[in-house]
Write an enzyme that holds these catalytic residues in place. Structure first.
Site, PDB file in Angstrom:
ATOM      1  N   ARG A  24      -0.588  -8.839  13.341  1.00  0.00           N
ATOM      2  CA  ARG A  24      -1.186  -7.846  12.419  1.00  0.00           C
ATOM      3  C   ARG A  24      -2.015  -8.545  11.336  1.00  0.00           C
ATOM      4  O   ARG A  24      -3.073  -8.057  10.944  1.00  0.00           O
ATOM      5  CB  ARG A  24      -0.087  -6.985  11.790  1.00  0.00           C
ATOM      6  CG  ARG A  24       0.434  -5.923  12.761  1.00  0.00           C
ATOM      7  CD  ARG A  24       1.795  -5.383  12.382  1.00  0.00           C
ATOM      8  NE  ARG A  24       1.840  -4.729  11.094  1.00  0.00           N
ATOM      9  CZ  ARG A  24       2.960  -4.459  10.420  1.00  0.00           C
ATOM     10  NH1 ARG A  24       4.132  -4.790  10.952  1.00  0.00           N
ATOM     11  NH2 ARG A  24       2.921  -3.871   9.257  1.00  0.00           N
TER      12      ARG A  24
ATOM     13  N   ARG B 248      11.643  -5.449   5.276  1.00  0.00           N
ATOM     14  CA  ARG B 248      11.498  -4.008   4.972  1.00  0.00           C
ATOM     15  C   ARG B 248      12.497  -3.179   5.783  1.00  0.00           C
ATOM     16  O   ARG B 248      12.725  -3.425   6.959  1.00  0.00           O
ATOM     17  CB  ARG B 248      10.081  -3.553   5.303  1.00  0.00           C
ATOM     18  CG  ARG B 248       9.931  -2.038   5.206  1.00  0.00           C
ATOM     19  CD  ARG B 248       8.501  -1.576   5.219  1.00  0.00           C
ATOM     20  NE  ARG B 248       7.716  -2.166   6.274  1.00  0.00           N
ATOM     21  CZ  ARG B 248       6.400  -2.114   6.336  1.00  0.00           C
ATOM     22  NH1 ARG B 248       5.721  -1.493   5.397  1.00  0.00           N
ATOM     23  NH2 ARG B 248       5.757  -2.676   7.323  1.00  0.00           N
TER      24      ARG B 248
ATOM     25  N   ARG C 241      11.142  -0.912  11.226  1.00  0.00           N
ATOM     26  CA  ARG C 241      10.010  -0.503  12.063  1.00  0.00           C
ATOM     27  C   ARG C 241       9.880  -1.443  13.251  1.00  0.00           C
ATOM     28  O   ARG C 241      10.085  -2.641  13.121  1.00  0.00           O
ATOM     29  CB  ARG C 241       8.716  -0.547  11.233  1.00  0.00           C
ATOM     30  CG  ARG C 241       8.293   0.806  10.744  1.00  0.00           C
ATOM     31  CD  ARG C 241       7.171   0.756   9.741  1.00  0.00           C
ATOM     32  NE  ARG C 241       5.981   0.029  10.152  1.00  0.00           N
ATOM     33  CZ  ARG C 241       4.885  -0.083   9.403  1.00  0.00           C
ATOM     34  NH1 ARG C 241       4.832   0.486   8.216  1.00  0.00           N
ATOM     35  NH2 ARG C 241       3.849  -0.771   9.838  1.00  0.00           N
TER      36      ARG C 241
ATOM     37  N   LYS D  66       0.836  -1.213   0.000  1.00  0.00           N
ATOM     38  CA  LYS D  66       0.000   0.000   0.000  1.00  0.00           C
ATOM     39  C   LYS D  66       0.868   1.258   0.000  1.00  0.00           C
ATOM     40  O   LYS D  66       0.663   2.153  -0.800  1.00  0.00           O
ATOM     41  CB  LYS D  66      -0.933   0.014   1.239  1.00  0.00           C
ATOM     42  CG  LYS D  66      -1.886  -1.169   1.304  1.00  0.00           C
ATOM     43  CD  LYS D  66      -2.850  -1.073   2.485  1.00  0.00           C
ATOM     44  CE  LYS D  66      -2.204  -1.108   3.857  1.00  0.00           C
ATOM     45  NZ  LYS D  66      -1.494  -2.378   4.167  1.00  0.00           N
TER      46      LYS D  66
ATOM     47  N   ARG E 230     -10.058   0.625   8.594  1.00  0.00           N
ATOM     48  CA  ARG E 230      -9.609  -0.718   8.951  1.00  0.00           C
ATOM     49  C   ARG E 230     -10.668  -1.493   9.717  1.00  0.00           C
ATOM     50  O   ARG E 230     -10.430  -2.648  10.068  1.00  0.00           O
ATOM     51  CB  ARG E 230      -8.391  -0.603   9.851  1.00  0.00           C
ATOM     52  CG  ARG E 230      -7.068  -0.777   9.135  1.00  0.00           C
ATOM     53  CD  ARG E 230      -6.011  -0.548  10.182  1.00  0.00           C
ATOM     54  NE  ARG E 230      -4.802  -1.238   9.927  1.00  0.00           N
ATOM     55  CZ  ARG E 230      -3.751  -0.690   9.312  1.00  0.00           C
ATOM     56  NH1 ARG E 230      -3.827   0.510   8.821  1.00  0.00           N
ATOM     57  NH2 ARG E 230      -2.653  -1.367   9.183  1.00  0.00           N
TER      58      ARG E 230
END
Ligand code: AP5
Ligand code: ZN
Length: 213
Positions: A171, A127, A160, A13, A88
């Site tokens: 998640r 990431r 992160r 996203k 969400r």
């Protein structure tokens, strides 16, 4: 153009949102980025959100809804915006529908990026992000030219706090329980478009541009 971007954690996203916002000259609003900025600046909102985010749980609806309604009311959003990471929950989606429809500026598209679940964990755990300019990389799929250094601004890349394997699994559970049903919500509203996110980043972008015509 007013768009919401749907997809599980790691679907791409954030990666695609920047390109879409540039292409259509609209504002990119990431609720995750807004919360991370508030945490970095130690605001009262950041202090409330931090524990939820670190654990991979959702920040309570009332905090997120107020934040987004305030942001999309600003002048720079009058030409359009792209919401990345919001809504969400069904409560968030219905608050957004009420707000936009009452303002006479309903959403144009809900764009869902689809990626098989088994690919998502690798994407997120690999990431790396730039704490200075926000650029995002992947150690294998999209590495920086110099190991650990941002191509754009030369800062050291970081990971992160919620990108560990255990937090990612939570998640994904939260996504399946709370957020996945929004795909049907927007299909019923007749504004859903879907793209296959399990392809090269630029191929996904091309498909998105075609779908938004
Ligand atoms: P948020 O920041 O929104 O995180 P997320 O939804 O979990 O999404 P990610 O940022 O992990 O993934 P992405 O889809 O943007 O993927 P990306 O492009 O980076 O939310 C974080 C937290 O904030 C939540 O857990 C919650 O606590 C809170 N929050 C936020 N909004 C909220 C709300 N509305 N309500 C309540 N709480 C809220 O890509 C991932 C990786 O894959 C990158 O390394 C990238 O380089 C790579 N990649 C991207 N595309 C491809 C491709 N096509 N092929 C190969 N690799 C790719
Ligand atoms: Zn940078």
């Amino acid at each position: 153009m007013r768009i919401v971007l749907l997809g599980p954690p790691g679907a791409g996203k954030g990666t695609q949102a920047k390109k879409i916002a540039d292409q259509y000259s609209i504002v990119h609003i990431s609720t995750g980025d807004l919360f991370r900025d508030n945490i970095k600046n130690q605001t009262p909102l950041g202090q409330k959100a931090k524990a939820y985010m670190d654990a991979g749980n959702l920040v309570p609806d009332e905090l997120v809804i107020a934040l987004v309604e305030d942001r999309i009311s600003k002048d720079d959003c009058q030409k359009g915006y792209l919401l990345d990471g919001f809504p969400r929950t069904v409560a968030q989606a219905s608050a957004l529908s009420d707000f936009t429809e009452q303002a006479g500026k309903p959403l144009d598209f809900a764009l869902s990026i689809e990626v098989p679940e088994e690919k998502l964990i690798d994407r997120i755990v690999g990431r790396r992000v730039c704490p200075n300019c926000g650029a995002s990389y992947h150690v294998t799929f999209n590495p920086p030219k110099k190991d650990g250094i941002c191509d754009r601004c030369g800062s050291a890349l970081t990971q992160r706090k919620d990108d560990t394997e255990a937090t990612v699994k939570n998640r994904l559970d939260v996504y399946n329980k709370e957020t996945a049903s929004l795909i049907d919500y927007y299909r019923c509203k007749d504004i859903l478009v879907t793209v296959n996110g399990d392809q090269d980043v630029n191929v996904v972008t091309d498909e998105i541009f075609k779908a938004l015509k």
